[in-house]
Design an enzyme around this catalytic site. Structure first.
Site, PDB file in Angstrom:
ATOM      1  N   SER A  36      46.909  84.089   3.878  1.00 54.14           N
ATOM      2  CA  SER A  36      47.343  82.718   3.587  1.00 54.14           C
ATOM      3  C   SER A  36      47.071  82.375   2.134  1.00 54.14           C
ATOM      4  CB  SER A  36      46.581  81.737   4.478  1.00 54.14           C
ATOM      5  OG  SER A  36      46.840  80.406   4.073  1.00 54.14           O
TER       6      SER A  36
ATOM      7  N   TYR B 280      38.824  78.707   7.878  1.00 48.32           N
ATOM      8  CA  TYR B 280      40.115  79.393   7.965  1.00 48.32           C
ATOM      9  C   TYR B 280      40.377  80.189   6.680  1.00 48.32           C
ATOM     10  CZ  TYR B 280      45.276  79.776   7.989  1.00 48.32           C
ATOM     11  OH  TYR B 280      46.577  80.233   7.937  1.00 48.32           O
TER      12      TYR B 280
HETATM   13  P1  NAP Z   1      51.908  78.950  15.075  1.00 50.73           P
HETATM   14  O1  NAP Z   1      53.274  78.365  15.018  1.00 50.73           O
HETATM   15  O2  NAP Z   1      50.760  78.085  15.477  1.00 50.73           O
HETATM   16  O3  NAP Z   1      51.956  80.222  16.027  1.00 50.73           O
HETATM   17  C1  NAP Z   1      50.794  80.974  16.227  1.00 50.73           C
HETATM   18  C2  NAP Z   1      51.061  82.027  17.267  1.00 50.73           C
HETATM   19  O4  NAP Z   1      49.842  82.758  17.466  1.00 50.73           O
HETATM   20  C3  NAP Z   1      51.451  81.430  18.598  1.00 50.73           C
HETATM   21  O5  NAP Z   1      52.431  82.259  19.188  1.00 50.73           O
HETATM   22  C4  NAP Z   1      50.139  81.485  19.383  1.00 50.73           C
HETATM   23  O6  NAP Z   1      50.358  81.583  20.769  1.00 50.73           O
HETATM   24  C5  NAP Z   1      49.538  82.769  18.855  1.00 50.73           C
HETATM   25  N1  NAP Z   1      48.110  82.847  19.074  1.00 50.73           N
HETATM   26  C6  NAP Z   1      47.159  81.972  18.710  1.00 50.73           C
HETATM   27  N2  NAP Z   1      45.948  82.411  19.099  1.00 50.73           N
HETATM   28  C7  NAP Z   1      46.164  83.594  19.710  1.00 50.73           C
HETATM   29  C8  NAP Z   1      45.311  84.536  20.335  1.00 50.73           C
HETATM   30  N3  NAP Z   1      43.999  84.334  20.395  1.00 50.73           N
HETATM   31  N4  NAP Z   1      45.862  85.661  20.861  1.00 50.73           N
HETATM   32  C9  NAP Z   1      47.197  85.867  20.808  1.00 50.73           C
HETATM   33  N5  NAP Z   1      48.049  85.006  20.243  1.00 50.73           N
HETATM   34  C10 NAP Z   1      47.531  83.877  19.707  1.00 50.73           C
HETATM   35  O7  NAP Z   1      51.497  79.620  13.685  1.00 50.73           O
HETATM   36  P2  NAP Z   1      52.368  80.132  12.429  1.00 50.73           P
HETATM   37  O8  NAP Z   1      52.447  79.014  11.464  1.00 50.73           O
HETATM   38  O9  NAP Z   1      53.603  80.797  12.893  1.00 50.73           O
HETATM   39  O10 NAP Z   1      51.331  81.173  11.804  1.00 50.73           O
HETATM   40  C11 NAP Z   1      51.441  82.571  11.976  1.00 50.73           C
HETATM   41  C12 NAP Z   1      50.450  83.228  11.026  1.00 50.73           C
HETATM   42  O11 NAP Z   1      50.729  82.852   9.685  1.00 50.73           O
HETATM   43  C13 NAP Z   1      48.999  82.847  11.292  1.00 50.73           C
HETATM   44  O12 NAP Z   1      48.175  83.965  11.092  1.00 50.73           O
HETATM   45  C14 NAP Z   1      48.738  81.797  10.229  1.00 50.73           C
HETATM   46  O13 NAP Z   1      47.361  81.709   9.897  1.00 50.73           O
HETATM   47  C15 NAP Z   1      49.566  82.323   9.083  1.00 50.73           C
HETATM   48  N6  NAP Z   1      49.919  81.295   8.102  1.00 50.73           N
HETATM   49  C16 NAP Z   1      50.639  80.201   8.452  1.00 50.73           C
HETATM   50  C17 NAP Z   1      50.931  79.238   7.497  1.00 50.73           C
HETATM   51  C18 NAP Z   1      51.695  77.986   7.808  1.00 50.73           C
HETATM   52  O14 NAP Z   1      51.710  77.059   6.988  1.00 50.73           O
HETATM   53  N7  NAP Z   1      52.362  77.897   8.960  1.00 50.73           N
HETATM   54  C19 NAP Z   1      50.483  79.409   6.180  1.00 50.73           C
HETATM   55  C20 NAP Z   1      49.756  80.541   5.854  1.00 50.73           C
HETATM   56  C21 NAP Z   1      49.483  81.481   6.821  1.00 50.73           C
HETATM   57  P3  NAP Z   1      49.641  80.552  21.813  1.00 50.73           P
HETATM   58  O15 NAP Z   1      50.073  79.182  21.438  1.00 50.73           O
HETATM   59  O16 NAP Z   1      50.107  81.025  23.117  1.00 50.73           O
HETATM   60  O17 NAP Z   1      48.150  80.716  21.619  1.00 50.73           O
END
Ligand code: NAP
Length: 248
Positions: free
Chosen positions: A143, A157
């Site tokens: 991130s 985080y």
């Molecule tokens: P998101 O929309 O919240 O989706 C997260 C996914 O991870 C969901 O499918 C969730 O499923 C799953 N998950 C969470 N805990 C889990 C666990 N313990 N075991 C298996 N699956 C799990 O998040 P996103 O924004 O797409 O983020 C994806 C990645 O990108 C993450 O690593 C995040 O830190 C990183 N990221 C995101 C952003 C941003 O602004 N969105 C920025 C920088 C980095 P459930 O709901 O079923 O738990």
């Protein structure tokens, strides 16, 4: 076959759609939302690729081991694991460090760091030429919080994602001679449900005026970088931490 953790929504689901279009068969991990994972698997199959859904909490080692065994069983003798996207990740409510419970910090590291670590371990055991595998690629989700530090919001985080960066560097060197490339993508603010899960549903667009590109990323824009790192087009790229953060 490509395993994407946390594929039920957001960046993981966008990566799955793009990957299917580029010829990957998929193992779609989810934790809670089986219906969303199944709907995505049906979409992938409609594109002519194989897809399975695998439930597992990546923070639980036993569940991760079972997830990989399930993928082994699906692949049988006519395929192999060729890629892993360590995408599953969580944030939490904005809090200063002095207010954080040990339980919160442990969960932050259990999902974001230990989960990626265990999944990578299982993938290396299958993909490394050292173990008779045919190589592959791992992409970890870091991130841009690594550069900001997440002060006043979620230093835990940011610190967990910092660990992912170092993990990426170290593992990439460890397996570089064994046919496996390991890289990280560092997204900036991306318009997904992760912000609502941290109690700030409007965060991505509220931050738009502070972002050089004046808008958050779409999940597909992060997926493009992930797919490039997985592909042969990135054959000389390993140990890279790729900022996809709109200039932030
Ligand atoms: P998101 O929309 O919240 O989706 C997260 C996914 O991870 C969901 O499918 C969730 O499923 C799953 N998950 C969470 N805990 C889990 C666990 N313990 N075991 C298996 N699956 C799990 O998040 P996103 O924004 O797409 O983020 C994806 C990645 O990108 C993450 O690593 C995040 O830190 C990183 N990221 C995101 C952003 C941003 O602004 N969105 C920025 C920088 C980095 P459930 O709901 O079923 O738990």
């Amino acid at each position: 076959m490509l395993l994407i953790t946390g594929a039920s929504r957001g960046i993981g689901a966008a990566t799955a759609r793009l990957a299917a279009g580029r010829g990957w068969d998929l193992a779609l991990n989810y934790q809670r939302d089986a219906a969303a994972a199944e709907a995505l698997a049906a979409e992938v199959r409609s594109l002519g690729r194989r897809a399975i859904t695998v439930q597992a909490d990546v923070a639980d080692e036993g569940q991760v081991v079972r997830m990989f065994e399930c993928i082994d069983a699906e692949l049988g003798s006519f395929g192999s694991l060729g890629g892993l996207v360590n995408n599953a990740g969580v944030v939490d409510q904005p809090e200063r460090v002095e207010a954080m419970s040990a339980e919160r910090v442990q969960r932050m590291f259990a999902v974001n760091v230990f989960g990626s670590f265990t999944c990578a371990r299982e993938a290396v055991r299958r993909m490394s030429t050292r173990h008779g595998g045919s190589g592959g690629a791992i992409v970890n989700l870091s991130s841009s919080a690594v550069r900001s530090g997440g002060a006043g919001q979620y230093v835990d985080y940011a610190a967990a994602k910092g660990a992912i960066d170092v993990f990426t560097l170290g593992l990439s060197k460890e397996v570089a001679g064994e046919g496996i490339r390991v890289n990280a993508v560092r997204p900036g603010i991306t318009d997904t449900e992760i912000h609502a899960s941290g109690g700030q549903p409007g965060r991505a667009w509220q931050m738009a005026p502070q972002l050089p590109l004046q808008r958050p990323a779409r999940a597909e824009e992060i997926a493009e970088a992930i797919l490039w790192l997985l592909s042969d087009a990135a054959s000389y790229t390993t140990g890279a931490l790729l900022d996809v953060s709109g200039g932030r």
